[in-house]
Design a protein around this motif. Structure first.
Motif, PDB file in Angstrom:
ATOM      1  N   GLU A  17       0.835  -1.212   0.000  1.00 53.63           N
ATOM      2  CA  GLU A  17       0.000   0.000   0.000  1.00 53.63           C
ATOM      3  C   GLU A  17       0.865   1.255   0.000  1.00 53.63           C
ATOM      4  O   GLU A  17       0.618   2.202  -0.763  1.00 53.63           O
ATOM      5  CB  GLU A  17      -0.914   0.012   1.222  1.00 53.63           C
ATOM      6  N   GLY A  55       2.303   1.980  -3.245  1.00 56.48           N
ATOM      7  CA  GLY A  55       1.325   2.355  -4.258  1.00 56.48           C
ATOM      8  C   GLY A  55       0.890   1.246  -5.189  1.00 56.48           C
ATOM      9  O   GLY A  55       0.092   1.481  -6.096  1.00 56.48           O
ATOM     10  N   TRP A  56       1.376   0.026  -4.979  1.00 56.57           N
ATOM     11  CA  TRP A  56       1.028  -1.076  -5.887  1.00 56.57           C
ATOM     12  C   TRP A  56      -0.326  -1.698  -5.555  1.00 56.57           C
ATOM     13  O   TRP A  56      -0.954  -2.308  -6.434  1.00 56.57           O
ATOM     14  CB  TRP A  56       2.098  -2.163  -5.848  1.00 56.57           C
ATOM     15  N   ARG A  93      -4.173  -1.258  -3.281  1.00 53.27           N
ATOM     16  CA  ARG A  93      -5.078  -0.326  -2.602  1.00 53.27           C
ATOM     17  C   ARG A  93      -6.295  -1.082  -2.082  1.00 53.27           C
ATOM     18  O   ARG A  93      -6.571  -2.230  -2.502  1.00 53.27           O
ATOM     19  CB  ARG A  93      -5.523   0.770  -3.565  1.00 53.27           C
ATOM     20  N   ASN A 137      -9.966  -2.202  -1.877  1.00 56.58           N
ATOM     21  CA  ASN A 137     -11.029  -2.348  -2.861  1.00 56.58           C
ATOM     22  C   ASN A 137     -12.404  -2.125  -2.246  1.00 56.58           C
ATOM     23  O   ASN A 137     -13.276  -1.493  -2.828  1.00 56.58           O
ATOM     24  CB  ASN A 137     -10.955  -3.739  -3.502  1.00 56.58           C
ATOM     25  N   TYR A 148      -8.382  -6.158  -0.823  1.00 58.51           N
ATOM     26  CA  TYR A 148      -7.349  -5.366  -1.480  1.00 58.51           C
ATOM     27  C   TYR A 148      -7.243  -5.795  -2.934  1.00 58.51           C
ATOM     28  O   TYR A 148      -7.533  -6.941  -3.287  1.00 58.51           O
ATOM     29  CB  TYR A 148      -6.002  -5.553  -0.778  1.00 58.51           C
ATOM     30  N   ALA A 196      -3.444  -1.864  -7.690  1.00 53.14           N
ATOM     31  CA  ALA A 196      -3.778  -0.504  -8.115  1.00 53.14           C
ATOM     32  C   ALA A 196      -3.557  -0.373  -9.617  1.00 53.14           C
ATOM     33  O   ALA A 196      -2.412  -0.344 -10.084  1.00 53.14           O
ATOM     34  CB  ALA A 196      -2.943   0.509  -7.347  1.00 53.14           C
ATOM     35  N   GLU A 197      -4.652  -0.296 -10.374  1.00 50.76           N
ATOM     36  CA  GLU A 197      -4.572  -0.269 -11.838  1.00 50.76           C
ATOM     37  C   GLU A 197      -3.662   0.830 -12.363  1.00 50.76           C
ATOM     38  O   GLU A 197      -2.931   0.647 -13.334  1.00 50.76           O
ATOM     39  CB  GLU A 197      -5.980  -0.072 -12.426  1.00 50.76           C
ATOM     40  N   SER A 210      -1.113   2.325 -10.986  1.00 53.40           N
ATOM     41  CA  SER A 210       0.203   2.475 -10.350  1.00 53.40           C
ATOM     42  C   SER A 210       1.346   2.370 -11.351  1.00 53.40           C
ATOM     43  O   SER A 210       2.456   2.831 -11.089  1.00 53.40           O
ATOM     44  CB  SER A 210       0.385   1.422  -9.248  1.00 53.40           C
TER      45      SER A 210
END
Length: 399
Positions: free
Chosen positions: A53, A56-57, A59, A61, A75, A78-79, A81
């Motif tokens: 998290e 940033g990879w 997040r 959901n 989780y 992250a599309e 990222s």
């Protein structure tokens, strides 16, 4: 975020790889489920998710309800990222796709090269990629890796392109360096037919097979082979250059030494030349195939001879690699009429049952393969321990 961040300890990297593998394959998942599927403790999984998290990879959901009074946070990857770019760079056409880190294609387009070659072709590709990213609303710095599929073979020392007679001017460049400069990120280069073979095993008609072959019959001809899930490349990357097999045309002729005897016979240029020599007029391969299907001579005799030679090639490939399936691609190879003639010819040459199918992806096969290469390289660079190399699985195929 880049591919060259300082790396955490190896054990943590192994835990990260295990968690990301589940998230990429199965989508939104709770920490408890991740711990269960990976065999890691809940405490370790909590630490892994926290680190992902913060980087940033990954997040949040959403929240799902469980037993009475309990709920669980799920989780997801992250599309936005990071992204990869796949390019099918041909002599006449450039196909480009932008894919998110989770494997979703967010933009795909096709463009003519307009006769460009060499520096002009690479500059044109850069401009097209820039426009594609702009349309998708993705900043250039979010692209972490590119994969470019081209005809021929790249020399690992000079970076030059060889065995690509249709792209001779481009081959005179250090294509590895120039493509990296054009895309502004690390670039992986692969032979276009090898890429097509990977594309078909990810999203096409040989999906899930460990041993398969892809034969491209079109402007040029080539072979991509997967054995036990791995591409067969050879000592110098030239495995599968079947255009140079010594049959079809006179292998001692100058043009056979340049283009290959088999390509001189059943490549697009060879088919057109044989048609003219047999008394046909001005026509391209599509028109010759249509005329043959209508029963017109000399088109029918030319296409029958093409099918005979292609059948000899298919039996040879089957004998060498014993694939579960052979896929025929290229504008000529996937034509239904030619395929029917090849299938009729095979029983005359072998008693083995050969599973032969036309490409399910058609002209997109090489591009989908380039995307697969880019994603695989990106995931391995980001989430797999560099001290203990091990390839992660590609995400489940999605459009």
């Amino acid at each position: 975020m880049t591919l060259r961040q300082s790396l955490p300890p190896v054990l943590r990297q192994i835990s990260v790889r295990a968690a990301m593998d589940v998230l990429l394959q199965e989508g939104p998942t709770s920490r408890a489920t991740l711990a269960k599927k990976t065999g890691l403790s809940k405490q370790t999984m909590s630490e892994v998710i926290r680190a992902l998290e913060e980087s940033g990879w990954v997040r949040v959901n959403g929240i799902v309800s469980g037993k009475v009074g309990r709920s669980a946070i799920t989780y997801e990857v992250a599309e936005d990222s990071g992204y990869a770019v796949g390019v099918d760079l041909g002599a006449t056409t450039i196909r480009i796709a932008v894919v998110s880190i989770s494997g979703s294609i967010v933009h795909e387009s096709e463009h003519p090269t307009g006769g460009r070659a060499g520096e002009a072709l690479i500059g044109h590709m850069h401009d097209l990629v820039e426009k594609c990213l702009h349309r998708a609303g993705i900043p250039f710095e979010k692209v972490l890796l590119g994969a470019v599929a081209t005809p021929g073979v790249v020399d690992p020392v000079s970076g030059h392109l060889a065995l690509a007679p249709n792209m001779a001017e481009t081959g005179s460049l250090d294509v590895v360096r120039r493509l990296g400069e054009a895309l502004g990120c690390e670039v992986v280069i692969e032979n276009d037919v090898n890429a097509a073979a990977l594309g078909e095993t990810w999203k096409g008609c040989s999906a899930g097979l460990e041993t398969a072959a892809f034969i491209a019959l079109g402007t040029g001809i080539g072979l991509g082979m997967l054995v036990n899930g791995k591409l067969v490349k050879g000592a110098r990357g030239a495995a599968g250059e079947i255009s140079y097999l010594p049959f079809g045309a006179d292998p001692y002729r100058e043009d056979s030494l340049e283009r290959g005897a088999l390509e001189s016979a059943i490549g697009a240029q060879g088919i057109v030349s044989r048609y003219r020599a047999a008394g046909g007029g001005e026509a391209d391969t599509r028109q010759i195939l249509e005329a043959a299907e209508a029963g017109e001579e000399p088109a029918l005799s030319v296409i029958r001879e093409t099918a005979r030679l292609a059948a000899l090639l298919i039996v040879s490939v089957d004998a060498m690699t014993d694939p579960e399936k052979i896929v025929l691609g290229g504008n000529v190879g996937r034509h239904p009429f030619l395929l029917s003639l090849i299938r009729a010819e095979l029983p005359r040459l072998t008693r083995r049952m050969i599973s032969l199918e036309p490409s399910a992806l058609g002209p997109r096969a090489t591009l989908i393969g380039a995307i697969a290469i880019a994603l695989n390289q990106l995931h391995n660079a980001l989430f797999s321990p560099q001290e203990l190399p091990s390839e992660m699985r590609l995400p489940q195929a999605r459009d």
